[in-house]
Design a protein around this motif. Structure first.
Motif, short mmCIF file in Angstrom:
data_model
loop_
_atom_site.label_atom_id
_atom_site.label_comp_id
_atom_site.label_asym_id
_atom_site.label_seq_id
_atom_site.Cartn_x
_atom_site.Cartn_y
_atom_site.Cartn_z
N MET A 1 0.86 -1.16 0.00
CA MET A 1 0.00 0.00 0.00
C MET A 1 0.90 1.22 0.00
SD MET A 1 -3.24 0.93 2.43
CE MET A 1 -3.30 -0.68 3.02
N ASP A 2 0.68 2.10 -0.95
CA ASP A 2 1.63 3.20 -1.11
C ASP A 2 1.22 4.47 -0.39
OD1 ASP A 2 0.68 4.26 -4.47
OD2 ASP A 2 -0.52 3.78 -2.74
N GLY A 3 0.13 4.48 0.35
CA GLY A 3 -0.24 5.72 1.01
C GLY A 3 -1.26 5.55 2.11
N VAL B 1 -15.01 8.16 -1.46
CA VAL B 1 -14.32 9.41 -1.17
C VAL B 1 -15.00 10.11 0.00
CG1 VAL B 1 -13.54 9.74 -3.55
CG2 VAL B 1 -15.69 10.77 -2.81
N ALA B 2 -14.22 10.93 0.67
CA ALA B 2 -14.73 11.82 1.71
C ALA B 2 -14.48 13.24 1.23
CB ALA B 2 -13.99 11.56 3.03
N GLU B 3 -15.50 14.07 1.35
CA GLU B 3 -15.39 15.46 0.94
C GLU B 3 -15.75 16.38 2.09
OE1 GLU B 3 -16.92 16.52 -3.06
OE2 GLU B 3 -17.75 14.48 -2.99
N GLN B 4 -15.22 17.57 2.03
CA GLN B 4 -15.55 18.59 3.01
C GLN B 4 -15.57 19.92 2.28
OE1 GLN B 4 -12.61 19.75 6.13
NE2 GLN B 4 -14.16 18.88 7.50
N GLY B 5 -16.72 20.56 2.25
CA GLY B 5 -16.85 21.83 1.54
C GLY B 5 -16.55 21.72 0.06
N GLY B 6 -16.90 20.59 -0.54
CA GLY B 6 -16.65 20.38 -1.96
C GLY B 6 -15.21 20.01 -2.30
N ARG B 7 -14.39 19.77 -1.29
CA ARG B 7 -12.98 19.44 -1.49
C ARG B 7 -12.73 18.00 -1.09
NH1 ARG B 7 -8.18 19.74 1.58
NH2 ARG B 7 -9.32 20.23 3.47
N LEU B 8 -11.97 17.27 -1.89
CA LEU B 8 -11.60 15.89 -1.57
C LEU B 8 -10.66 15.88 -0.37
CD1 LEU B 8 -11.62 12.88 -2.45
CD2 LEU B 8 -9.57 13.40 -3.78
N ILE B 9 -11.06 15.16 0.69
CA ILE B 9 -10.22 15.10 1.88
C ILE B 9 -9.74 13.69 2.19
CG2 ILE B 9 -11.18 17.19 2.93
CD1 ILE B 9 -12.85 15.28 4.76
N GLY B 10 -10.27 12.71 1.46
CA GLY B 10 -9.84 11.34 1.69
C GLY B 10 -10.45 10.41 0.66
N CYS B 11 -9.81 9.25 0.49
CA CYS B 11 -10.34 8.25 -0.43
C CYS B 11 -9.81 6.87 -0.05
CB CYS B 11 -9.98 8.58 -1.87
SG CYS B 11 -8.21 8.72 -2.16
N VAL B 12 -10.57 5.86 -0.47
CA VAL B 12 -10.16 4.48 -0.27
C VAL B 12 -10.48 3.72 -1.55
CG1 VAL B 12 -12.35 3.80 0.83
CG2 VAL B 12 -10.31 2.45 1.25
N PHE B 13 -9.53 2.91 -2.01
CA PHE B 13 -9.67 2.11 -3.22
C PHE B 13 -9.74 0.65 -2.83
CE2 PHE B 13 -7.40 5.94 -4.44
CZ PHE B 13 -8.10 6.35 -5.56
N LEU B 14 -10.74 -0.06 -3.36
CA LEU B 14 -10.94 -1.47 -3.04
C LEU B 14 -10.84 -2.32 -4.30
CD1 LEU B 14 -14.03 -0.97 -0.75
CD2 LEU B 14 -11.70 -1.43 -0.01
N TYR C 1 -9.62 -6.35 -1.20
CA TYR C 1 -8.31 -5.86 -0.82
C TYR C 1 -8.36 -4.34 -0.80
CZ TYR C 1 -3.33 -5.02 -0.73
OH TYR C 1 -2.08 -4.59 -0.37
N LEU C 2 -8.04 -3.76 0.34
CA LEU C 2 -8.00 -2.33 0.48
C LEU C 2 -6.65 -1.87 -0.06
CD1 LEU C 2 -9.30 -0.47 3.62
CD2 LEU C 2 -7.36 0.35 2.32
N GLY C 3 -6.66 -1.37 -1.30
CA GLY C 3 -5.42 -1.07 -1.99
C GLY C 3 -4.79 0.25 -1.65
N ARG C 4 -5.58 1.23 -1.24
CA ARG C 4 -5.02 2.52 -0.88
C ARG C 4 -6.02 3.27 -0.03
NH1 ARG C 4 -1.20 6.42 -2.50
NH2 ARG C 4 -1.94 8.53 -2.24
N LEU D 1 -13.79 6.04 6.33
CA LEU D 1 -13.54 5.36 5.06
C LEU D 1 -13.35 3.85 5.27
CD1 LEU D 1 -11.26 8.04 3.42
CD2 LEU D 1 -13.53 7.35 2.62
N ILE D 2 -12.66 3.47 6.34
CA ILE D 2 -12.49 2.04 6.64
C ILE D 2 -13.86 1.41 6.90
CG2 ILE D 2 -11.60 0.40 8.34
CD1 ILE D 2 -9.13 2.24 8.60
N THR D 3 -14.72 2.11 7.63
CA THR D 3 -16.07 1.61 7.89
C THR D 3 -16.84 1.41 6.59
OG1 THR D 3 -16.13 2.60 10.09
CG2 THR D 3 -18.25 2.09 9.08
N LYS D 4 -16.74 2.36 5.66
CA LYS D 4 -17.39 2.21 4.35
C LYS D 4 -16.88 0.97 3.63
CE LYS D 4 -18.74 6.90 3.12
NZ LYS D 4 -18.67 7.93 2.09
N ALA D 5 -15.57 0.76 3.68
CA ALA D 5 -14.97 -0.40 3.01
C ALA D 5 -15.48 -1.71 3.62
CB ALA D 5 -13.44 -0.33 3.10
N ILE D 6 -15.53 -1.77 4.94
CA ILE D 6 -16.02 -2.97 5.63
C ILE D 6 -17.48 -3.22 5.28
CG2 ILE D 6 -16.56 -3.94 7.91
CD1 ILE D 6 -13.98 -2.47 8.90
N ASP D 7 -18.30 -2.18 5.34
CA ASP D 7 -19.72 -2.32 5.02
C ASP D 7 -19.91 -2.79 3.57
OD1 ASP D 7 -20.33 -1.51 7.58
OD2 ASP D 7 -20.90 0.53 7.00
#
Length: 129
Positions: free
Chosen positions: A1-3, A30-43, A51-54, A70-76
């Motif tokens: 995992m690179d990040g 993705v997670a956004e705040q005020g229209g800005r990308l603040i996080g993401c998870v790739f599965l 496999y949670l790749g990033r 984001l981890i909770t979204k991936a698990i769900d």
């Protein structure tokens, strides 16, 4: 995992183009705040497990629950697909992340040494669903 919750710069290093390209091959949350990308998870779908790749979160927001959400979204998502587990790899030195994974029920399953290293450089974590 690179990040894993550790992008290399002070801003999230994922562009909208990256998301579009990866979304064609992977599930992306993705997670956004005020229209800005603040996080993401790739599965990546591996058949019996995901496999949670990033997982990446804006460094300015570390400790504010973005990665956990984001981890909770991936698990769900893995549960909704009927997968038996979700798996990820983390760099050995990112010990603060290991505690986060443990809180979500991930267990260490393997340590891997990459070529040229005489010690483990990554850890595989798995959560049975």
């Amino acid at each position: 995992m690179d990040g894993v919750i550790d992008p290399p710069s002070s801003t999230l290093d994922v562009t909208p183009q990256d998301l579009q390209q990866k979304a064609a091959r992977e599930t992306v949350f993705v997670a956004e705040q005020g229209g800005r990308l603040i996080g993401c998870v790739f599965l990546h779908d591996q058949g019996d497990h995901l496999y949670l790749g990033r997982l990446a979160v804006d460094p300015a927001l570390h400790g504010q629950g973005v990665g956990g959400a984001l981890i909770t979204k991936a698990i769900d998502h893995a549960k909704a697909l009927g997968r038996e587990a979700i798996e990820l790899q983390a760099r050995v030195e990112l010990t603060k992340n290991h505690a986060i994974f443990s809180r979500f029920g991930f267990k260490e399953t393997e340590r891997t040494s990459h070529p040229g290293y005489d010690r483990p450089t990554s850890i595989t974590f798995r959560k049975q669903l």
